[in-house]
Every structure is written in C-alpha cells, then in structure tokens.
Motif scaffolding. Structure first.
Motif, mmCIF file in Angstrom:
data_model
loop_
_atom_site.group_PDB
_atom_site.id
_atom_site.type_symbol
_atom_site.label_atom_id
_atom_site.label_comp_id
_atom_site.label_asym_id
_atom_site.label_seq_id
_atom_site.Cartn_x
_atom_site.Cartn_y
_atom_site.Cartn_z
ATOM 1 N N MET A 112 0.869 -1.176 0.000
ATOM 2 C CA MET A 112 0.000 0.000 0.000
ATOM 3 C C MET A 112 0.904 1.224 0.000
ATOM 4 N N GLY A 113 0.926 1.908 -1.088
ATOM 5 C CA GLY A 113 1.811 3.044 -1.233
ATOM 6 C C GLY A 113 3.069 2.637 -1.930
ATOM 7 N N PRO A 114 4.055 3.499 -2.142
ATOM 8 C CA PRO A 114 4.037 4.921 -1.796
ATOM 9 C C PRO A 114 3.060 5.742 -2.625
ATOM 10 N N GLN A 115 2.548 5.183 -3.703
ATOM 11 C CA GLN A 115 1.550 5.941 -4.448
ATOM 12 C C GLN A 115 0.200 5.301 -4.247
ATOM 13 N N HIS A 116 -0.475 5.749 -3.238
ATOM 14 C CA HIS A 116 -1.795 5.218 -2.949
ATOM 15 C C HIS A 116 -2.655 6.399 -2.543
ATOM 16 N N PRO A 117 -3.903 6.421 -2.979
ATOM 17 C CA PRO A 117 -4.712 7.612 -2.705
ATOM 18 C C PRO A 117 -4.911 7.934 -1.233
ATOM 19 N N ALA A 118 -4.765 6.988 -0.346
ATOM 20 C CA ALA A 118 -5.136 7.279 1.036
ATOM 21 C C ALA A 118 -3.960 7.315 1.990
ATOM 22 N N THR A 119 -2.731 7.359 1.495
ATOM 23 C CA THR A 119 -1.624 7.373 2.436
ATOM 24 C C THR A 119 -1.078 8.773 2.659
ATOM 25 N N HIS A 120 -1.832 9.767 2.280
ATOM 26 C CA HIS A 120 -1.498 11.161 2.569
ATOM 27 C C HIS A 120 -0.112 11.528 2.099
ATOM 28 N N GLY A 121 0.233 11.127 0.909
ATOM 29 C CA GLY A 121 1.553 11.462 0.404
ATOM 30 C C GLY A 121 2.273 10.206 -0.001
ATOM 31 N N VAL A 122 3.549 10.157 0.283
ATOM 32 C CA VAL A 122 4.336 9.029 -0.200
ATOM 33 C C VAL A 122 4.712 8.091 0.933
ATOM 34 N N PHE A 123 3.725 7.680 1.660
ATOM 35 C CA PHE A 123 3.939 6.744 2.753
ATOM 36 C C PHE A 123 3.687 5.347 2.210
ATOM 37 N N ARG A 124 4.506 4.415 2.650
ATOM 38 C CA ARG A 124 4.318 3.060 2.148
ATOM 39 C C ARG A 124 4.079 2.123 3.317
ATOM 40 N N LEU A 125 3.120 1.270 3.119
ATOM 41 C CA LEU A 125 2.750 0.336 4.166
ATOM 42 C C LEU A 125 2.688 -1.041 3.521
ATOM 43 N N ILE A 126 3.512 -1.950 4.018
ATOM 44 C CA ILE A 126 3.437 -3.308 3.487
ATOM 45 C C ILE A 126 2.489 -4.087 4.380
ATOM 46 N N LEU A 127 1.369 -4.480 3.804
ATOM 47 C CA LEU A 127 0.347 -5.158 4.597
ATOM 48 C C LEU A 127 0.435 -6.657 4.355
ATOM 49 N N HIS A 128 0.463 -7.401 5.449
ATOM 50 C CA HIS A 128 0.350 -8.854 5.325
ATOM 51 C C HIS A 128 -1.095 -9.189 5.624
ATOM 52 N N LEU A 129 -1.750 -9.753 4.630
ATOM 53 C CA LEU A 129 -3.200 -9.905 4.741
ATOM 54 C C LEU A 129 -3.604 -11.360 4.826
ATOM 55 N N ASP A 130 -4.666 -11.557 5.594
ATOM 56 C CA ASP A 130 -5.341 -12.841 5.583
ATOM 57 C C ASP A 130 -6.741 -12.525 5.076
ATOM 58 N N GLY A 131 -6.965 -12.719 3.798
ATOM 59 C CA GLY A 131 -8.202 -12.211 3.202
ATOM 60 C C GLY A 131 -8.134 -10.708 3.183
ATOM 61 N N GLU A 132 -9.052 -10.081 3.893
ATOM 62 C CA GLU A 132 -8.945 -8.628 4.010
ATOM 63 C C GLU A 132 -8.467 -8.212 5.400
ATOM 64 N N THR A 133 -8.112 -9.167 6.223
ATOM 65 C CA THR A 133 -7.725 -8.856 7.591
ATOM 66 C C THR A 133 -6.219 -8.677 7.680
ATOM 67 N N ILE A 134 -5.810 -7.675 8.432
ATOM 68 C CA ILE A 134 -4.390 -7.362 8.537
ATOM 69 C C ILE A 134 -3.739 -8.294 9.556
ATOM 70 N N VAL A 135 -2.673 -8.925 9.146
ATOM 71 C CA VAL A 135 -1.898 -9.731 10.073
ATOM 72 C C VAL A 135 -0.735 -8.895 10.592
ATOM 73 N N LYS A 136 -0.161 -8.117 9.698
ATOM 74 C CA LYS A 136 0.997 -7.318 10.070
ATOM 75 C C LYS A 136 1.065 -6.129 9.119
ATOM 76 N N ALA A 137 1.473 -5.007 9.647
ATOM 77 C CA ALA A 137 1.633 -3.828 8.800
ATOM 78 C C ALA A 137 3.022 -3.265 9.020
ATOM 79 N N GLU A 138 3.802 -3.208 7.961
ATOM 80 C CA GLU A 138 5.155 -2.672 8.089
ATOM 81 C C GLU A 138 5.225 -1.308 7.412
ATOM 82 N N PRO A 139 5.430 -0.274 8.174
ATOM 83 C CA PRO A 139 5.595 1.030 7.526
ATOM 84 C C PRO A 139 6.987 1.177 6.925
ATOM 85 N N VAL A 140 7.050 1.748 5.758
ATOM 86 C CA VAL A 140 8.336 2.032 5.119
ATOM 87 C C VAL A 140 8.386 3.536 4.874
ATOM 88 N N LEU A 141 9.374 4.174 5.453
ATOM 89 C CA LEU A 141 9.421 5.625 5.383
ATOM 90 C C LEU A 141 10.556 6.085 4.493
#
Lengths: 168, 368, 349
Positions: free
Chosen positions: B11-40
């Motif tokens: 998710m990101g760095p080019q994503h409409p909802a990350t308020h700029g160039v924030f990157r979030l690596i989401l580990h998903l189980d279906g649509e549920t978040i298992v882990k979210a790693e922010p990358v700055l």
C-alpha cells in the motif's frame, strides 16, 4: 438517545442546503483573485536603486541569486543580476535584506515555463563599460576628488580638521 | 483441508489514502491485517543536514517544509528555540501576532485532517467543506506574509511584519462564520451513522501505551490523556488565554478525529481573545533588536511547542559560528506513527485507511 | 405526444410492409430498430449522467463542476470519452489477455439486455415479456461475473480484492432485492412489468409497500456499486478495485456501465413502486414516457445526492447489514404482505 438515521438525514439536509449556496470557485483564467500587497510573486529589481551590496545574495538560503559587478571609480556597478527561480523558496529573505528596497515583488504568480533554462530570471544585464569610458569616469572621479580636496582646503581644512580645531 | 496463505499487499508509496508518499506493506489474511510494516523515507530531503550549512535565519524557510500544513507552528518552534539560545525578549505585539497566526495554522491543519479523513472514508463532500474554510485562512496568511503555505513569517526576535490593515476585517468575518462551519462538519461527518460505524471502536489506543510510546497531540488526547503543552508548560503568552483541552475517552479513531474538531473550536476561542487583547495594545515594534547575523553562544537548547500534530521539538546545537552545528527536530507525525502496526493488526484494509487518517500524518514531517 | 414512439414504430412497420417485406421479417427489423434506439438511449443517458453527476457533486461542494467544454460544460463527457478513446490500452504483463479485454467489452451487455423488457411508456417495451421481473433479476446479476472477470484477469492484488468484494456484495444484496420485489409480485400476481404498472392505477406500490421500496432502493444502490456501498471501487482503500489496471476506453466502459446500471435500477424502481408511466394527480396531459423519465431522474438524483453525502461503509458491515438487517426485514415484509392480502381477501375488500 437519538434515533438511528437522524445523522444520515441531517447530512442530506446539509448537502441539500449547500446545493443552493453561493459557489466559492474562482474562475481562474477569466477572473484573477485579487492578490494582497505582500504577495510573494515574480521578482523585480530597481536597477538604479541597487547599490550592489550583495546583502540579498548572502540572505538567500538556497544560493538562488548571483550577482556580477564591476568597480568603477571605487563605486560598485551592477552588471548582471540573475535568479535561479527553480531553486527559489519564495521565503522573502532577500527582499527583506535589501537596504535600499531595490528588490521587490510583482503581483504575478504565473512563473511556469516550458524550458528548464528559461527558469533562470535575469533581472539586470548591463554591458561592462568600455575601457575608455571607464578611464574617463575614473579620471573624472579623481578630478572631482581633487577639486573637493582643494575646495575643502580653501575653506580652511576638512570637516575632520575643523573638529580637531574645536577640540583645542 | 484447504490451506490458506497470507498475502502481502503493497500500500503506497503511491496510494490515494496514504497522505503522500507513505508506504505500508500489509500482510493480509483475506482482508484482515496480520501485520503492517511502515516504510518511510520517500520524501526525505535531509532538512536537518541542510540546516547545518545555513545561517540561523536561513533555516526558517526550511522549517516551513516539515509540516507544510501548519508551517507557522514549525516556524514558531524553531524560532523560539533560537531565541532561548540568544536570550532575546520578544515584543508584546509580536507575541500576540504569533499566537494568532499559529492558532490559525492549527485550524488550517485540523481542517485538512478532518477533510482528508472524510475523504479516506469515502465521503468526498466532507473533504471539500473544511478545505473551503482553509482556503479563507490561506487568503489571510497571504495578506500577512505573502505566501499561502510556506510562510517564513516568524523570525528570531519577532515576526517579519506587522499585521496589515486588510487582515482585521477578514479575520473578524472568519471568526464569525467559523463556528457554523464546524457545526456543518459535525452534521455532515461526525453525526453520520456510517461514519461512526467506521470509526467508533476502531484502532483503539490505550492511554498507557500512548504515553509509553511518547505519542502526542490529538492522538494522545484522543486516548484520554489531558496533556497539551500550551497548558502543561505554557510557552510564549499562552498562559494569558482561557481555553480548554479537549480529550477523548476510548482512544479510538472517532475520538482522535473528534478531538481535532473540538480543538478547532478552542483555537477559534484563542484567536478571538488574542485579537481583542492585541487591539488594546498600543502600536509598537514587532521585532526585537537582534543583530543581522546571529551568532549564539556555544551550547545547545531544546524547545518544544504544541504543534498541530503533537509535540514539536527543536534541538539546536551551536558551536559559536553563524551556522548551527546541528538541528534536530522531534517530529510528532513520525513518532505518532510508531504504533501503526499494533493498531492495524486484526482490522480490515478499510480500517487501515481509517486508522492512518486518524493519526493525521504529514509526510513532509515524517520523512523530514 | 403520448403515442409518439408507438406511432413511429407503427409507421416504420407500415413502410416496411408496404415495400413488400414479409411480416416476420419486418417484425425482426423493427426489433432491431428498437434495440438500436435503446442502445442510443442508454449511451446518451450514460454520457449525460456523468455530466449531471459531476455538476451535482460540484454544486453540493460549493463549486461549479465542469463548465468549460461547450455551453455550460455540456460537452465535457464527450471530450473525456474522446480523450479516453485516443489513449493506449495498457495490458499488464501478468494479465489474462482474453479475459482482460473481454470484460470491458461485455460490461454493457447485461444492462442493455434488461432494457429490452423495460416499459418506457405504455406499450413501449421493446419486448413484452411476461416474466419481465424475473428476467431482470436473472440478467442484471450477470454483471457480477464480468466484474469478477475484470478483477481476476488484471492479476493485481487490488483488483482481486475488488473483484471479491463485488461478488460478495452483489450476491448478498441480490437476495433482499428479490425478496423486496416479491412483495409487489404477490400483490399483482404477475411478473410482467407493464401489468405491474397497470396494477398501480389507484395507488403506487411505494405507499402500500414502503418497506419493500426502501429495501429495494438500498439494495439497488449496492447493486450499482455506488456510495455508500461503493466498496468495489473504494478509491481510498483499494485504488479502483477491479478497474485498477484498466486504462483508456476499457476504463471508460466500466465507468459508463455504472451509469447504465443506475438508470436500469431507477427504471425498475419507477416501474415497480412509482407507477411507471402513470401520471399522478391526473396530470395526464404530460405524456406517460415523460412521467417515466421524470420519476427515473428523481431517483437518479437521489442516488447522486446520497453518493455526495455519505462516507463508505466497511466490507463486513456491508455484509452484516445485508444479511442481518435487509434479508430479515424483507422476509418480514413478505409475511406481512401475505397476511394482509389474505385478510383483505377474507373481508372481501
């Protein structure tokens, strides 16, 4: 406890009301928003007022301004004054630094250019004076200085001298 | 037995909802978040390093570019830190002007937070109304200092110029209209049942944890911790104004959001008081006598103010020359991001957007 | 005026028969004509609705909306479509090429197919089908497959999530929609749309079946993937859902199909609950097909008004709302309707 759905209805009422309020859009190319007097826009330089002191050059945090001068008869003369607008922060420190208010703004924000090199704005470009002219001016200045000295001498010493006399 | 597998979503760095160039690596189980790693770091410009080769005054335009949505507050924090260093008395009039412009900046920043939050949750109209008010504020900033976002208005020893004449009617009109505008946000966004369903009970942040991770600003206050530097350790002349510190209760997205709405109302109160008191003051200088070239004595200073996103601190070290030896900024957005992983775990993708929006980050500040 | 289109069709038929075509052939040609007219109608509507939506959004948000291209910006959508046509259609490397290109081509088929049975006015359905409502439900839900195709073929995680959401959402909202319509069908005892409209001569079904209308409308918004149920697109969460990878005309097709679907759902709502072409208050001097369009546009405005007011609901809340609120409610509605019909029958009303 509010009834469920009242918030939804209220939201609709608000958007319905806004449907008929006055619109705030400024129709840009047709209608230009009145800019305030302090607007930081395009730069302008009053070449005659500029004393080439270089305060603006030193005030700039990004080294946007370059200035070329020549010294004729112990007086600095501005040759070239360029601003590399692509690095400009429009912070206004240069304008504030100017002791003679020679540097200022124009109420114009349309600074976009098609070519990168056009971004460099030349605010003053004068030819360096030809050698004869320079010599002439220098000679004149020397003459004037000598004349002034003479006149001062005729009046009975310089201002400094007068003061010294008064001290005695 | 079917085997299910986690999958990663970038998710990101080019994503409409990350308020700029924030990157979030989401580990998903279906649509549920298992882990979210922010990358700055996508907007890192090295402002702290750049400051080392600038003079003390020349750093001010760079502080504008940290939290560009509330640039006045950034100016203020840095300038007050330098003032602490050289020990200068700021004229009364300048102090009032500083309060007015910084509270205006706070409202502008919260307007964006509110609007962008509505947009994150899919309500586009909720995005436009706060922006409309912010635009009015920007017009006023333009009158004051010629710029709309990057002001560089507050200077060491005071402010760049006195408030212009045309500013007073504009701010009075704004102060009169603003409460009804906030009511409008309340009606359109806060009171909406869908909005409440999307935000209440989502991304809960317990108070102890928030304090432990040194979160600040509306994110901390949303969790119910009543801590606002303007009250706790008043800087400038904030002790002269009567205002409250709104706090939330549950520490969920809704509380964080609603804190901002309430803070806008409080800022409105402060501006009103400051304006009244300012008009009683006699005309006077807005700039103290400071040398053109600042050369603070050797040493270091840390000063923090209540920024729009939280506690904004400046640590400035001087080695006695014209350039600061080191400038470090305590950026509230960056620190508030600490808990993003924990807050997101177990929620849906749509909630990640809600949680991220409720923290209200500005990438200029996060990446510095 | 009332019979403008009916007479036109009749005269076309006459001309063909006079020129020596066999009745069967001229019938077939006439149906083609009708289909063409529907196609043009739907496309023009889609174009106009994009403009209308942007204009309404603008006005709600204190701005003007498009007002540069053409008078009052009326040609904006045309210009946009022109631009999109001229753009490259990018096919991602990992995409399933055939499905990827097929889905935007097919996306218009289900709404167009349903429009065949929609009575635009009295005697103005292209095909009088006596299982019209059933046909509508069956064909309209086909678009789920196409959205899913797009989501799957793009080979993009956002698209996949969007595709999944579409399937989950459409299936769970199909059910309350069907059950809501069932209330109407129970009263009329017919599945033919024209007859359903004629059955509303005295009272529109919105008054006798208000709950059913509400359920139908909510489910209809969800069927069209419009806010607050636009999870499939959900631009702040999953970028553009199944359409993420589409560019140029492929994207425009999905975009226009959304409006075609909206027109369709509104037409159905007007037919089933608002008395179709019937004029209220005896204002019969205005032709029926204008009344029909008027009702449809009121509903469409409602759709747009909702969209520009509400935030988006979350995916699990959407499912919860569908299954835990709408389905039981519609079942209760059927029960109440059934009891009422029986009781009214017994007292011989």
């Amino acid at each position: 406890m509010q009834m469920f759905g009242s918030g939804l209805i209220k939201g609709l009422a608000i958007t319905w009301k806004e449907l008929f309020t006055k619109k705030v859009t400024v129709q840009y190319p047709d209608e230009i928003y009145p800019l305030p007097d302090r607007f930081h826009g395009k730069f302008k330089l009053n070449k005659d007022a500029c004393i080439s002191c270089g305060m603006c050059v030193r005030a700039c945090p990004n080294k946007v301004i370059t200035m070329e001068t020549e010294t004729v008869a112990r007086k600095k003369r501005l040759l070239k004054y360029t601003m590399d607008i692509k690095y400009c922060l429009f912070c206004g420190l240069c304008v504030e630094a100017c002791p003679k208010n020679a540097l200022g703004y124009v109420k114009d924000f349309e600074l976009a250019q098609y070519k990168r090199d056009k971004l460099t704005v030349v605010l003053a470009a004068e030819e360096p004076l030809p050698r004869e002219e320079k010599e002439r001016l220098e000679a004149e200045a020397a003459q004037r200085a000598a004349a002034a000295k003479k006149a001062a001498g005729a009046r009975g010493g310089s201002a400094f001298g007068n003061k010294a006399e008064g001290g005695e | 037995m079917l085997r299910t597998e986690e999958f990663t979503l970038n998710m990101g760095p080019q994503h409409p909802a990350t308020h700029g160039v924030f990157r979030l690596i989401l580990h998903l189980d279906g649509e549920t978040i298992v882990k979210a790693e922010p990358v700055l770091g996508y907007l890192h410009r090295g402002i702290e390093k750049l400051a080392e080769s600038r003079t003390y005054t020349q750093v001010i335009p760079y502080t504008d570019r940290l939290d560009y949505l509330a640039a006045m507050l950034n100016n203020l924090g840095y300038v007050q830190a330098v003032e602490k260093m050289i020990g200068v008395e700021v004229p009364e009039r300048a102090e009032y002007i500083r309060v007015i412009v910084s509270e205006m900046s706070r409202i502008a920043s919260h307007c964006i937070a509110t609007g962008a939050y509505a947009l994150d949750l899919g309500g586009f109209t909720g995005f436009m109304y706060p922006f409309r008010e912010r635009e009015k504020l920007m017009d006023m900033f333009e009158m004051i200092c010629g710029s709309r976002m990057t002001f560089s208005y507050i200077r060491v020893g005071g402010v760049a110029a006195d408030l212009p004449e045309e500013f007073y009617p504009a701010i009075k009109k704004f102060l009169q209209e603003f409460p009804s505008c906030v009511d409008e946000y309340d009606g359109l966004i806060t009171g909406n049942e869908i909005f409440q369903a999307r935000t209440k009970g989502i991304g809960i942040l317990p108070a102890e944890k928030a304090v432990k991770y040194s979160l600040s600003g509306p994110v901390l206050r949303g969790s119910g911790v009543k801590y606002d530097l303007r009250k706790a350790r008043p800087y400038g002349i904030y002790d002269r104004f009567d205002f409250e510190v709104p706090v939330g209760k549950n520490g969920d997205c809704f509380d964080r959001y609603y804190c901002r709405i309430l803070e806008m109302r409080q800022s409105h109160r402060i501006i009103k008081q400051a304006l009244e008191q300012l008009q009683e003051l006699p005309e006077g200088p807005v700039m103290a006598k400071v040398p053109k070239v600042l050369k603070p004595p050797k040493g270091d200073v840390y000063h923090e103010i209540e920024g729009a996103k939280g506690i904004l601190g400046y640590y400035v070290v001087s080695d006695g020359t014209v350039n600061p030896y080191r400038v470090h900024v305590r950026r509230p957005s960056f620190i508030n991001l600490d808990l993003i992983d924990e807050m997101c775990r177990g929620w849906k993708i749509a909630d990640v957007v809600a949680i991220l929006g409720s923290i209200d980050i500005v990438l200029g500040e996060v990446d510095c | 005026m009332e019979n403008l289109f009916v007479n036109t069709a009749g005269s076309i038929r006459n001309i063909m028969e006079n020129s020596g075509l066999s009745p069967l052939l001229s019938d077939a040609v006439l149906v083609m004509f009708k289909l063409l007219a529907i196609l043009v109608f739907v496309l023009i509507n889609a174009l106009w609705l994009v403009y209308m939506e942007r204009k309404i959004a603008g006005y709600i948000q204190c701005r003007y909306g498009p007002n540069r291209v053409g008078p009052k910006g009326l040609l904006q959508t045309t210009a946009d479509i022109g631009k999109l046509i001229s753009k490259e259609i990018i096919i991602p490397r990992g995409a399933d090429k055939i499905l990827f290109l097929l889905s935007p081509a097919l996306i218009f088929a289900p709404p167009l197919m349903v429009f065949m049975v929609v009575p635009f006015g009295e005697n103005m359905a292209a095909v009088e089908l006596n299982i019209g409502v059933f046909y509508f439900l069956a064909v309209a839900s086909l678009s789920t497959v196409i959205f899913w195709m797009a989501g799957w073929a793009s080979n993009n995680k956002y698209s996949l999530l969007g595709g999944m959401r579409v399937v989950a959402q459409m299936i769970s909202y199909e059910l309350p929609m069907v059950l809501a319509i069932l209330g109407v069908v129970m009263i009329t005892g017919t599945l033919n749309m024209s007859e359903i409209i004629r059955a509303q001569e005295n009272t529109w079904f919105i008054f006798t079946q208000p709950v059913a209308f509400l359920i139908y409308f909510i489910a209809g918004v969800a069927e069209c993937n419009r806010a607050p149920f636009d999870l499939a697109e959900g631009e702040s969460e999953i970028v553009a859902g199944p359409f993420t990878e589409y560019s140029g005309m492929g994207f425009a097709m999905f975009f226009l199909a959304e409006y075609a679907n909206m027109v369709l759902v509104s037409f159905m709502a007007a037919t089933l609950f608002l008395g179709g072409w019937l004029a209220p208050f005896g204002l019969t001097f205005i032709p029926g097909w204008i009344w029909m369009l008027l009702k449809v546009y009121v509903l469409i405005f409602l759709f747009m008004w909702l969209r520009w007011t509400y935030p988006r609901i979350r995916v699990d809340q959407l499912m919860g709302f569908g299954w835990k609120v709408l389905v039981p409610l519609s079942l209760a509605n059927i029960f109440v309707t059934g009891v009422a019909i029986k009781v009214l029958d017994m007292i011989g009303w």
